[in-house]
Write a protein that holds these residues in place. Structure first.
Motif, PDB file in Angstrom:
ATOM      1  N   ILE A  75      31.568 -36.001 -16.486  1.00  0.00           N
ATOM      2  CA  ILE A  75      32.789 -36.622 -15.967  1.00  0.00           C
ATOM      3  C   ILE A  75      32.522 -37.180 -14.574  1.00  0.00           C
ATOM      4  O   ILE A  75      32.904 -38.313 -14.246  1.00  0.00           O
ATOM      5  CB  ILE A  75      33.946 -35.607 -15.938  1.00  0.00           C
ATOM      6  CG1 ILE A  75      34.339 -35.204 -17.361  1.00  0.00           C
ATOM      7  CG2 ILE A  75      35.163 -36.183 -15.207  1.00  0.00           C
ATOM      8  CD1 ILE A  75      35.244 -33.990 -17.417  1.00  0.00           C
ATOM      9  N   ALA A  76      31.843 -36.393 -13.737  1.00  0.00           N
ATOM     10  CA  ALA A  76      31.511 -36.855 -12.390  1.00  0.00           C
ATOM     11  C   ALA A  76      30.629 -38.095 -12.447  1.00  0.00           C
ATOM     12  O   ALA A  76      30.850 -39.063 -11.704  1.00  0.00           O
ATOM     13  CB  ALA A  76      30.824 -35.742 -11.606  1.00  0.00           C
ATOM     14  N   LEU A  77      29.615 -38.094 -13.309  1.00  0.00           N
ATOM     15  CA  LEU A  77      28.726 -39.245 -13.413  1.00  0.00           C
ATOM     16  C   LEU A  77      29.514 -40.493 -13.791  1.00  0.00           C
ATOM     17  O   LEU A  77      29.332 -41.564 -13.183  1.00  0.00           O
ATOM     18  CB  LEU A  77      27.645 -38.970 -14.458  1.00  0.00           C
ATOM     19  CG  LEU A  77      26.724 -40.148 -14.784  1.00  0.00           C
ATOM     20  CD1 LEU A  77      25.931 -40.562 -13.550  1.00  0.00           C
ATOM     21  CD2 LEU A  77      25.796 -39.801 -15.941  1.00  0.00           C
ATOM     22  N   ARG A  78      30.383 -40.380 -14.775  1.00  0.00           N
ATOM     23  CA  ARG A  78      31.153 -41.547 -15.206  1.00  0.00           C
ATOM     24  C   ARG A  78      32.073 -42.049 -14.094  1.00  0.00           C
ATOM     25  O   ARG A  78      32.224 -43.261 -13.900  1.00  0.00           O
ATOM     26  CB  ARG A  78      31.953 -41.216 -16.465  1.00  0.00           C
ATOM     27  CG  ARG A  78      31.092 -41.168 -17.722  1.00  0.00           C
ATOM     28  CD  ARG A  78      31.890 -40.857 -18.971  1.00  0.00           C
ATOM     29  NE  ARG A  78      31.058 -41.074 -20.157  1.00  0.00           N
ATOM     30  CZ  ARG A  78      30.933 -42.230 -20.796  1.00  0.00           C
ATOM     31  NH1 ARG A  78      31.639 -43.275 -20.370  1.00  0.00           N
ATOM     32  NH2 ARG A  78      30.144 -42.352 -21.840  1.00  0.00           N
ATOM     33  N   SER A 121      20.649 -40.882 -11.752  1.00  0.00           N
ATOM     34  CA  SER A 121      19.949 -39.704 -12.256  1.00  0.00           C
ATOM     35  C   SER A 121      20.865 -38.504 -12.069  1.00  0.00           C
ATOM     36  O   SER A 121      21.641 -38.461 -11.107  1.00  0.00           O
ATOM     37  CB  SER A 121      18.626 -39.504 -11.511  1.00  0.00           C
ATOM     38  OG  SER A 121      17.894 -38.404 -12.049  1.00  0.00           O
ATOM     39  N   LEU A 122      20.766 -37.551 -12.968  1.00  0.00           N
ATOM     40  CA  LEU A 122      21.651 -36.382 -12.963  1.00  0.00           C
ATOM     41  C   LEU A 122      20.834 -35.132 -13.226  1.00  0.00           C
ATOM     42  O   LEU A 122      19.916 -35.135 -14.051  1.00  0.00           O
ATOM     43  CB  LEU A 122      22.742 -36.553 -14.027  1.00  0.00           C
ATOM     44  CG  LEU A 122      23.784 -35.451 -14.205  1.00  0.00           C
ATOM     45  CD1 LEU A 122      25.077 -36.047 -14.775  1.00  0.00           C
ATOM     46  CD2 LEU A 122      23.313 -34.346 -15.145  1.00  0.00           C
ATOM     47  N   SER A 123      21.182 -34.051 -12.534  1.00  0.00           N
ATOM     48  CA  SER A 123      20.537 -32.764 -12.759  1.00  0.00           C
ATOM     49  C   SER A 123      21.559 -31.661 -12.507  1.00  0.00           C
ATOM     50  O   SER A 123      22.439 -31.811 -11.653  1.00  0.00           O
ATOM     51  CB  SER A 123      19.339 -32.593 -11.826  1.00  0.00           C
ATOM     52  OG  SER A 123      18.694 -31.344 -12.017  1.00  0.00           O
ATOM     53  N   HIS A 124      21.465 -30.567 -13.252  1.00  0.00           N
ATOM     54  CA  HIS A 124      22.347 -29.427 -12.979  1.00  0.00           C
ATOM     55  C   HIS A 124      21.607 -28.134 -13.291  1.00  0.00           C
ATOM     56  O   HIS A 124      20.755 -28.064 -14.181  1.00  0.00           O
ATOM     57  CB  HIS A 124      23.663 -29.507 -13.766  1.00  0.00           C
ATOM     58  CG  HIS A 124      23.526 -29.846 -15.218  1.00  0.00           C
ATOM     59  ND1 HIS A 124      23.116 -28.947 -16.178  1.00  0.00           N
ATOM     60  CD2 HIS A 124      23.756 -31.003 -15.874  1.00  0.00           C
ATOM     61  CE1 HIS A 124      23.118 -29.531 -17.365  1.00  0.00           C
ATOM     62  NE2 HIS A 124      23.484 -30.782 -17.216  1.00  0.00           N
ATOM     63  N   LEU A 130      23.787 -32.219  -9.228  1.00  0.00           N
ATOM     64  CA  LEU A 130      23.368 -33.258  -8.297  1.00  0.00           C
ATOM     65  C   LEU A 130      23.264 -34.575  -9.045  1.00  0.00           C
ATOM     66  O   LEU A 130      22.637 -34.649 -10.111  1.00  0.00           O
ATOM     67  CB  LEU A 130      22.023 -32.914  -7.660  1.00  0.00           C
ATOM     68  CG  LEU A 130      21.427 -33.962  -6.711  1.00  0.00           C
ATOM     69  CD1 LEU A 130      22.320 -34.160  -5.488  1.00  0.00           C
ATOM     70  CD2 LEU A 130      20.015 -33.564  -6.286  1.00  0.00           C
ATOM     71  N   ILE A 131      23.887 -35.622  -8.490  1.00  0.00           N
ATOM     72  CA  ILE A 131      23.844 -36.961  -9.071  1.00  0.00           C
ATOM     73  C   ILE A 131      23.365 -37.923  -7.988  1.00  0.00           C
ATOM     74  O   ILE A 131      23.787 -37.833  -6.829  1.00  0.00           O
ATOM     75  CB  ILE A 131      25.229 -37.397  -9.590  1.00  0.00           C
ATOM     76  CG1 ILE A 131      25.660 -36.498 -10.757  1.00  0.00           C
ATOM     77  CG2 ILE A 131      25.232 -38.865 -10.017  1.00  0.00           C
ATOM     78  CD1 ILE A 131      27.092 -36.716 -11.207  1.00  0.00           C
ATOM     79  N   GLY A 139      15.411 -40.779  -9.158  1.00  0.00           N
ATOM     80  CA  GLY A 139      15.355 -39.524  -9.892  1.00  0.00           C
ATOM     81  C   GLY A 139      15.814 -38.401  -8.992  1.00  0.00           C
ATOM     82  O   GLY A 139      15.515 -38.408  -7.793  1.00  0.00           O
ATOM     83  N   VAL A 140      16.580 -37.445  -9.535  1.00  0.00           N
ATOM     84  CA  VAL A 140      17.015 -36.285  -8.756  1.00  0.00           C
ATOM     85  C   VAL A 140      16.768 -35.026  -9.566  1.00  0.00           C
ATOM     86  O   VAL A 140      16.695 -35.056 -10.797  1.00  0.00           O
ATOM     87  CB  VAL A 140      18.514 -36.368  -8.355  1.00  0.00           C
ATOM     88  CG1 VAL A 140      18.803 -37.626  -7.553  1.00  0.00           C
ATOM     89  CG2 VAL A 140      19.421 -36.269  -9.570  1.00  0.00           C
ATOM     90  N   ASP A 141      16.651 -33.919  -8.852  1.00  0.00           N
ATOM     91  CA  ASP A 141      16.495 -32.638  -9.530  1.00  0.00           C
ATOM     92  C   ASP A 141      17.063 -31.536  -8.652  1.00  0.00           C
ATOM     93  O   ASP A 141      16.964 -31.595  -7.416  1.00  0.00           O
ATOM     94  CB  ASP A 141      15.019 -32.341  -9.823  1.00  0.00           C
ATOM     95  CG  ASP A 141      14.861 -31.125 -10.736  1.00  0.00           C
ATOM     96  OD1 ASP A 141      15.365 -31.175 -11.873  1.00  0.00           O
ATOM     97  OD2 ASP A 141      14.261 -30.132 -10.304  1.00  0.00           O
ATOM     98  N   VAL A 142      17.662 -30.535  -9.289  1.00  0.00           N
ATOM     99  CA  VAL A 142      18.158 -29.349  -8.591  1.00  0.00           C
ATOM    100  C   VAL A 142      17.744 -28.134  -9.407  1.00  0.00           C
ATOM    101  O   VAL A 142      17.764 -28.161 -10.647  1.00  0.00           O
ATOM    102  CB  VAL A 142      19.690 -29.403  -8.393  1.00  0.00           C
ATOM    103  CG1 VAL A 142      20.444 -29.456  -9.712  1.00  0.00           C
ATOM    104  CG2 VAL A 142      20.173 -28.219  -7.562  1.00  0.00           C
ATOM    105  N   GLN A 143      17.320 -27.083  -8.724  1.00  0.00           N
ATOM    106  CA  GLN A 143      16.878 -25.858  -9.372  1.00  0.00           C
ATOM    107  C   GLN A 143      17.345 -24.666  -8.558  1.00  0.00           C
ATOM    108  O   GLN A 143      17.406 -24.730  -7.323  1.00  0.00           O
ATOM    109  CB  GLN A 143      15.337 -25.813  -9.447  1.00  0.00           C
ATOM    110  CG  GLN A 143      14.695 -26.945 -10.190  1.00  0.00           C
ATOM    111  CD  GLN A 143      14.753 -26.795 -11.692  1.00  0.00           C
ATOM    112  OE1 GLN A 143      14.962 -25.687 -12.201  1.00  0.00           O
ATOM    113  NE2 GLN A 143      14.546 -27.890 -12.406  1.00  0.00           N
TER     114      GLN A 143
END
Length: 291
Positions: A75-78, A121-124, A130-131, A139-143
């Motif tokens: 939803i956030a990405l859209r 890019s999206l990561s969760h 994180l977007i 590109g994004v990444d979260v860990q």
């Protein structure tokens, strides 16, 4: 021919080359913390804005918290892409870059409609989303910070200089350093569109403290992202120069449907970065969820 020291300007004088001043690339980053699955906020999420494939995917999650995290992320990405393109969130069409059918799930996600020059890019991971959006490939990444055992198991698969850098640190610092390194690596590989199909030892994305460390990937800027004390995050942007980076926190009310929802403009600026260190608006550490 003008004499020495005379002004050479005039109708017949050559035009001096014009300096083209290029604006730095811009990277917008957004942090979102999904609501608890049994909270009233979870019931207000605008799930109707997702397409059929996203709705089906959401239903496949066994754990309610994973389902709510997925819904919140998409939803956030859209809504973020809608703000960039001017199209309603539910009219956006998302897909994957062309590639082998066997690798379809790993091909880079793209905006198919409208045809706007927006990359994302999206990561969760474990309660944090994180977007990233930009006019260039991103590109994004979260860990979540891993356990010491994970560091010891996964460390030898890194680039040799990266692994030497980690082993040179005190044990108490290795988990955080490994998490930051790993998110830099995954963000870059997401930007390439390969994911971990490209071996993690091929590219150096370390801290530069090893004497024999090679340079980082040419044509890319890869930066750590502030994500609090329980997570590490990073972003990679295909640009040769340092970009302007903004980091915003999206309140969960920005993901509500109907009159209860807040506009995306309500997302406050947490930090920004131009050519040096991050400038904070307030501490992200205070925003960590309880243990």
């Amino acid at each position: 021919m003008p004499r020495a020291g005379a002004d050479a300007s005039g109708p017949g004088a050559p035009t001096p080359p014009r300096r083209v001043l290029r604006e730095p690339a811009e990277l917008s980053l957004w942090l979102i913390r999904p609501p608890l699955p049994d909270s009233p906020a979870a019931g207000r999420l605008a799930a109707h804005e997702l397409d059929e494939a996203e709705a089906r995917r959401a239903e496949l999650f066994v754990r309610p918290q994973d389902r709510v995290q997925y819904l919140s992320a998409h939803i956030a990405l859209r809504r973020i892409l809608a703000a960039s393109t001017g199209y309603p969130p539910d009219r956006l069409r998302l897909g994957r870059e062309p590639g082998p059918l066997w690798a379809h799930r790993r091909n880079k996600p793209v905006l198919l409609y409208p045809p706007a020059p927006v990359h994302f890019s999206l990561s969760h991971s474990h309660g944090l989303i994180l977007i990233g959006t930009a006019a260039a490939v991103v590109g994004v990444d979260v860990q979540r910070i891993p356990s010491p055992g994970t560091v010891e198991v996964c460390g030898p698969a890194l680039h040799p200089a990266e692994w030497r850098e980690l082993r040179a640190l005190p044990h108490a610092q290795r988990q955080g350093a490994f998490a930051r390194l790993w998110t830099r690596k995954e963000a870059y590989l997401k930007g390439l569109g390969t994911g971990l199909g490209r071996g993690p030892a091929r590219d150096y994305l370390g801290a530069g403290t090893d004497a024999d460390a090679p340079p980082g990937p040419p044509g890319w800027v890869v930066r750590d992202v502030l994500a609090g004390s329980q997570h590490a995050a990073a972003a990679a942007l295909a640009t040769p120069t340092e970009p302007v980076i903004t980091l915003r926190s999206v309140p969960v009310a920005c993901l509500y449907g109907g009159a209860a929802g807040q506009p995306l403009s309500a997302a406050p600026l947490l930090a920004w970065r131009r050519r040096g260190s991050w400038t904070l608006r307030w501490s992200l550490l205070e925003r960590d969820p309880p243990g």
